[in-house]
Design a protein around this motif. Structure first.
Motif, PDB file in Angstrom:
ATOM      1  N   GLN A 314      32.446  32.253  50.009  1.00  0.00           N
ATOM      2  CA  GLN A 314      32.205  31.509  48.777  1.00  0.00           C
ATOM      3  C   GLN A 314      31.051  32.156  48.031  1.00  0.00           C
ATOM      4  N   ALA A 315      31.214  32.312  46.716  1.00  0.00           N
ATOM      5  CA  ALA A 315      30.200  32.990  45.912  1.00  0.00           C
ATOM      6  C   ALA A 315      30.086  32.308  44.563  1.00  0.00           C
ATOM      7  N   ALA A 316      28.957  32.520  43.898  1.00  0.00           N
ATOM      8  CA  ALA A 316      28.795  32.013  42.545  1.00  0.00           C
ATOM      9  C   ALA A 316      29.857  32.623  41.640  1.00  0.00           C
ATOM     10  N   ALA A 317      30.380  31.827  40.728  1.00  0.00           N
ATOM     11  CA  ALA A 317      31.522  32.265  39.920  1.00  0.00           C
ATOM     12  C   ALA A 317      31.241  33.557  39.168  1.00  0.00           C
ATOM     13  N   LEU A 318      30.049  33.668  38.585  1.00  0.00           N
ATOM     14  CA  LEU A 318      29.744  34.837  37.767  1.00  0.00           C
ATOM     15  C   LEU A 318      29.343  36.056  38.568  1.00  0.00           C
ATOM     16  N   SER A 319      29.066  35.891  39.858  1.00  0.00           N
ATOM     17  CA  SER A 319      28.726  37.046  40.684  1.00  0.00           C
ATOM     18  C   SER A 319      29.852  37.402  41.649  1.00  0.00           C
ATOM     19  N   SER A 320      30.961  36.687  41.592  1.00  0.00           N
ATOM     20  CA  SER A 320      32.089  36.963  42.477  1.00  0.00           C
ATOM     21  C   SER A 320      32.857  38.188  41.999  1.00  0.00           C
ATOM     22  N   CYS A 321      33.567  38.817  42.908  1.00  0.00           N
ATOM     23  CA  CYS A 321      34.374  40.000  42.586  1.00  0.00           C
ATOM     24  C   CYS A 321      35.856  39.654  42.651  1.00  0.00           C
ATOM     25  N   LEU A 322      36.580  40.015  41.618  1.00  0.00           N
ATOM     26  CA  LEU A 322      38.026  39.849  41.573  1.00  0.00           C
ATOM     27  C   LEU A 322      38.670  41.227  41.565  1.00  0.00           C
ATOM     28  N   ARG A 323      40.006  41.240  41.689  1.00  0.00           N
ATOM     29  CA  ARG A 323      40.725  42.509  41.582  1.00  0.00           C
ATOM     30  C   ARG A 323      42.042  42.281  40.860  1.00  0.00           C
ATOM     31  N   LYS A 324      42.029  42.523  39.554  1.00  0.00           N
ATOM     32  CA  LYS A 324      43.205  42.372  38.706  1.00  0.00           C
ATOM     33  C   LYS A 324      43.786  40.963  38.781  1.00  0.00           C
ATOM     34  N   PRO A 325      43.000  39.924  38.422  1.00  0.00           N
ATOM     35  CA  PRO A 325      43.499  38.548  38.458  1.00  0.00           C
ATOM     36  C   PRO A 325      44.659  38.360  37.481  1.00  0.00           C
TER      37      PRO A 325
END
Length: 412
Positions: A314-325
């Protein structure tokens, strides 16, 4: 003191002492096991998602596996295949029968009826309906095309469907009444540049994909070829551009307070668009005017999850990493469900904060007024008194904000 959030400026991040004040993202489903293989009992390529109003039942379109999953989330059960034959690609023909016995072809969008009784799914060339009340659930064809389809959405009355013909550059209205008609809502069958304030049926589109319909009947959609977020206004049937600079958009969801969420695949983030006042304030039909909505990044830090350390906690929304959502759905009281097929995951962003802008600044005016937050700078004195560099840094960040956000801050 305990329970107080600390916002540090102007350094490269925001630190919290009270995690409950920060929007966060968690992984709900991820089939990848420690040895790197994928668990075949879970969706491996979630492309689109739909949910009942409370998020009790979630439906997931697994595009590479050619099937749709159903997940009774609060019961703690594992997802099960609802429609299609996992791993078997269909031929795009208008087959019908038990939903789990009909092969699908790359399902990539979903729309759930408001009564929860019918799930519509969009394949490459066919739109089908799953009767969820039948035992077992049954599948029938609603619409088929010779052209590639980009997305679907239901009108509020539940009797009509919007279908985006991606490769024919049109939006269609498909009646769900027996023997219903099909009419063109927008597009002329040929791609074209952005034009605004004109009748939608006479205006060129370019590869429309995801689409949504507001409670007023306004149709908001992604004009993929033009990298734009656009709307067909129900009242005037004219088309307007809400944003003309979206980076590889491939997911769309209506949110609270008339906002719209868009997933940007190439930028690895989810962006929130909001009307500044009324939905179409200042737009005059036929004038060719352009209406730009306010925007802000709400999930993701712009970094590719694959190259940033594979943080799955779990991470803060603005510091989280996505990959091609890609696929998105907003669930009131729960948050934003996000399909991240490149990392084989379904994510949940909890209660997105309205004070977040581009990961550079969070203004907690209301929390400060309630004595729940305090602004401090790194290197300030122990009594928590802000040093002059705090205000200089804050101003430096403010002037770098887009115009509409700077105006919003000034209005405070």
């Amino acid at each position: 003191k305990a329970g107080v959030a600390q916002c540090f400026l102007p350094d490269a991040g925001i630190e919290w002492t009270d995690a409950a004040l920060s929007a966060s993202v968690e992984v709900l489903l991820a089939p990848q096991v420690p040895d790197g293989t994928l668990d075949p009992t879970l969706p491996v390529g979630p492309r689109a998602i739909a949910s009942t109003p409370g998020g009790d039942v979630v439906y997931i379109a697994d595009m590479p596996a050619h099937c749709v999953w159903s997940w009774d989330r609060p019961a703690g059960k594992m997802p099960t295949v609802l429609a299609g034959i996992q791993g078997v690609q269909g031929d795009g023909e208008s087959h019908s029968g038990p939903a789990c016995e009909v092969a699908l072809e790359h399902p990539h969008d979903l729309a759930l009826a408001s009564d929860g009784g019918t799930l519509f799914l969009c394949e490459l060339y066919v739109v089908r309906a799953v009767n969820l009340r039948a035992q077992p659930p049954s599948l029938s064809t609603v619409y088929s095309s010779d052209h590639g389809l980009g997305g679907i959405a239901l009108f509020p009355d539940g009797r009509r469907l919007v279908v985006a013909e991606h490769s024919r550059h049109r939006l269609l209205e498909v009646s769900l009444v027996q023997g219903g008609d099909v009419r063109v809502i927008a597009g002329i069958g040929q791609p074209g540049p952005l034009r605004n304030g004109e009748p939608a049926s006479l205006t060129a589109l370019s590869n429309p994909t995801k689409v949504a319909v507001t409670h007023k009947g306004d149709i908001i959609f992604i004009d993929g070829g033009n990298r734009a977020l656009r709307v067909v206004e129900h009242r005037s049937e004219c088309i307007h551009t809400l944003s003309g600079a979206i980076d590889a958009p491939d997911g769309l969801a209506l949110g609270p307070e008339s906002c719209v969420f868009v997933s940007e695949g190439r930028s690895h983030q989810v962006v929130k668009f909001s009307p500044s006042c009324g939905l179409f304030t200042g737009v005059v039909s036929g004038s060719g005017s352009r209406l730009e909505w306010n925007w802000s990044r709400c999930v993701g830090n712009g970094e590719d999850w694959l190259t940033s350390g594979h943080n799955d906690g779990q991470a803060a929304a603005l510091s989280s990493c996505l990959r091609k959502p890609q696929g998105l759905v907003w669930v009131p009281g729960l948050g934003l469900l996000i399909c991240d097929p490149a990392r084989h995951a379904v994510l949940l962003a909890h209660a997105l904060t309205p004070w977040a802008w581009h990961g550079q600044l969070i203004l907690l005016r209301r929390l400060v007024e309630d004595d729940r937050a305090v602004l401090r700078s790194k290197g300030s004195d122990c009594q928590g008194q802000p040093s002059p560099c705090t205000f200089c840094g804050a101003l430096a960040i403010l002037v770098a904000l887009p115009d509409e956000e700077f105006r919003e801050v000034l209005s405070w």
